[in-house]
Enzyme design. Structure first.
Site, PDB file in Angstrom:
ATOM      1  N   GLU B  76       0.783  -1.266  -0.064  1.00  0.00           N
ATOM      2  CA  GLU B  76      -0.179  -0.254   0.066  1.00  0.00           C
ATOM      3  C   GLU B  76       0.802   1.296   0.108  1.00  0.00           C
ATOM      4  OE1 GLU B  76      -0.380  -2.686   1.889  1.00  0.00           O
ATOM      5  OE2 GLU B  76      -2.472  -3.344   1.668  1.00  0.00           O
ATOM      6  N   ASP B  80       0.809   4.018  -3.120  1.00  0.00           N
ATOM      7  CA  ASP B  80       0.531   5.519  -2.784  1.00  0.00           C
ATOM      8  C   ASP B  80       1.418   6.362  -3.483  1.00  0.00           C
ATOM      9  OD1 ASP B  80      -1.224   5.382   0.517  1.00  0.00           O
ATOM     10  OD2 ASP B  80      -1.692   5.127  -1.387  1.00  0.00           O
ATOM     11  N   SER B 280      -7.513   2.529  -2.940  1.00  0.00           N
ATOM     12  CA  SER B 280      -6.190   2.988  -2.459  1.00  0.00           C
ATOM     13  C   SER B 280      -5.354   3.428  -3.746  1.00  0.00           C
ATOM     14  CB  SER B 280      -5.404   2.028  -1.732  1.00  0.00           C
ATOM     15  OG  SER B 280      -5.863   1.674  -0.533  1.00  0.00           O
TER      16      SER B 280
END
Lengths: 182, 372
Positions: B76, B80, B280
């Site tokens: 994650e 990002d 995400s």
């Protein structure tokens, strides 16, 4: 005593295993969200500076101006600091807007400060957290000065990104369970 | 033809050219996720080497707030950073990292305290975090909502992923099901980003909904004025709606807009990984674009965009329909029961609770948000 967060019922998210109560001297970090002032005024301001049709569009506030708007009243600051000092809690830090207080407190003191709280350790793989499975309360005379206390009930967030294969597997298992439930 | 989403696929689909990169040194953007993960600068460098050749970019995060340990990078965190730096190309990027927190600290709360303690912050924050509304206390959500108001008053744009469980599902005490809104996605003072997929997974073509895209109506926050007309239009004109008992049609509706959320390539721990999906992914993509529009506005001496929603929901009435690709095909997940049979809301013209207003058409969005 009154409970700032009476609902929802405390629950330990799946995967976290209780690992017993922490020692009385173990330091826990508590975050006190102090009651702010000026929320109504703040809402009007946000509308004014965010709407392209408004003459105030884009005229934003500095952090210090936001502080002047929302900082807790002297009564709130005095009541909370007196309460904490009464229990010998001194290792605290605030923020520029003065509406949060972060304190390091021995677990035994925290359990007296917040009637009902009990600090337990939970582990999940490499991760470990300290939380209270029981609801906490604050003395009645403090309830109007504290919105909530962080560090007791909410567990860390879970993974959000999925690889498509993982999602499909999840979906299938949900469908399977779901079908059974139906 | 492509084998998964990379920066050039994103920039092609959203009509970003080689010139659509940051030029101002004092503009900045940030991402934050609260899974206590690390990202590695070496992964960012490798990612840009593999996928960044078609646009001017930076290969390093400029600032890390919080601790970055020596552990393995997380998927994650890598996602990002790599994608906010792909659409917000050549813009100074900060990462709020909360790995190695105190055992009783709440990482998300720690981030909110940082916002209240740092007078100089990036104008755009892309945040991948969400919890079910019903798992949080009212006192907590209402106070966090005020924290977002404080950020909006300062001109910060805060974008939240709408979540990856579609409309969600909750079994009520009586055994009935309802949809399950997510917070902070349901806060009226943030911009919530949903997810889409390519209609043909191997071509850069039209988008349809991603079935995991979070969306629906808050049970806690009332519908804000800025979206009332758009949401009412949807509720009036939708060809198919779930039973009204499943959702609170007077609540804050979300998401506000979307971007591709399916089948991304990510480099993490030096390994390029395909098939990474989730909102995400779409959130940093939109975050980078907002930062780029800020770059152009700041160059003109204009203020940054700040809290985006009022401007976003006015685009259509101002004739800027083309600023977003309207996604009108597809639905998203919900309860697996005999009534809704796993289906939540479906996309429709203009705003809808799966993709919001749709996905950004960068040059037209820039034109709409940069007055002549």
């Amino acid at each position: 005593a009154l409970q700032p967060e009476p609902e929802p019922p405390c629950r330990v998210p799946p995967g976290w295993t209780p690992a017993g109560r922490v020692d009385p001297g173990h330091e826990v970090q508590l975050t006190f969200a102090l009651r702010q002032r000026g929320a109504g005024r703040l809402s009007q301001l946000v509308r004014a500076v965010s709407d392209p049709r408004s003459p105030r569009y884009g005229k934003y506030l500095s952090l210090e101006q936001v502080r002047d708007l929302v900082q807790p009243s002297p009564a709130t600051l005095t009541a909370v600091l007196k309460w904490l000092q009464g229990y010998g809690v001194e290792k605290c830090s605030s923020v520029t807007t003065l509406d949060f207080l972060e304190c390091l407190v021995p677990a035994s003191t925290a359990e007296q400060l917040l009637p009902g709280a009990e600090f337990h350790r939970y582990v999940k793989g490499q991760r470990s957290v300290v939380r209270s499975p029981l609801r906490y309360a604050v003395p009645e005379e403090l309830a109007e000065h504290v919105d909530f206390v962080g560090g007791l009930h909410r567990f860390p967030a879970e993974r959000k990104v999925v690889s498509r294969a993982w999602a499909k597997k999840e979906m299938e298992s949900k469908q399977h369970n779901g079908a059974r439930a139906v | 033809f492509h084998l998964g989403v990379t920066p050039s696929v994103i920039r092609k689909r959203y009509n970003m050219t080689g010139g659509d990169v940051g030029l101002l040194p004092n503009n900045s953007q940030a991402c934050a996720q609260f899974l206590e993960q690390y990202f590695h600068q070496a992964d960012v460098a490798e990612f840009m080497q593999l996928f960044g050749s078609s646009f001017a970019h930076r290969s390093q995060v400029d600032r890390v707030i919080g601790r970055q340990g020596k552990g393995k990078a997380g998927l994650e965190a890598s996602l990002d950073v790599e994608y906010i730096m792909s659409t917000g190309a050549n813009i100074s990027t900060w990462v709020f990292s909360n790995a190695g927190r105190h055992e009783s600290q709440e990482p998300f709360l720690a981030w909110l305290l940082l916002l209240s303690n740092m007078s100089s912050l990036p104008w755009v924050h892309s945040v991948s975090y969400g919890d079910d509304e019903d798992s949080l206390s009212l006192a907590y959500m209402e106070r966090v909502n005020v924290e977002f108001m404080k950020a909006a008053a300062r001109g910060l744009t805060i974008l939240f992923a709408s979540g990856d469980d579609g409309a969600g599902c909750r079994r009520m005490p009586g055994g009935n099901h309802t949809f399950r809104p997510s917070f902070p996605a349901s806060s009226p003072y943030v911009t919530t980003v949903g997810g889409t997929s390519f209609k043909n997974p191997f071509l850069v073509t039209a988008e349809v909904t991603d079935y995991i895209s979070g969306g629906g109506f808050s049970n806690v926050f009332p519908m804000p004025d800025y979206q009332a007309a758009a949401v009412k239009r949807f509720l009036r004109s939708a060809s198919k709606l779930p039973p009204s008992s499943y959702y609170n049609s007077s609540g804050r509706a979300y998401p506000d807009l979307s971007a591709l959320s399916d089948n991304y390539w990510v480099v993490t721990n030096r390994i390029p990984l395909p098939w990474v999906s989730g909102t995400s992914a779409s959130t940093p993509v939109v975050g980078g674009m907002v930062a780029l529009i800020n770059d152009r506005r700041l160059q003109r001496g204009l203020a940054p965009l700040g809290f985006l929603n009022p401007a976003l929901y006015q685009l259509q009435e101002q004739g800027h329909d083309a600023a977003l690709y309207d996604v009108t095909q597809g639905c998203h997940l919900s309860c697996l029961d005999g009534t809704v049979q796993g289906q939540g809301f479906c996309a429709g013209p203009a705003w809808d609770p799966v993709t919001g207003w749709g996905t950004p058409n960068f040059p037209r969005l820039l034109r709409a948000l940069l007055p002549p």
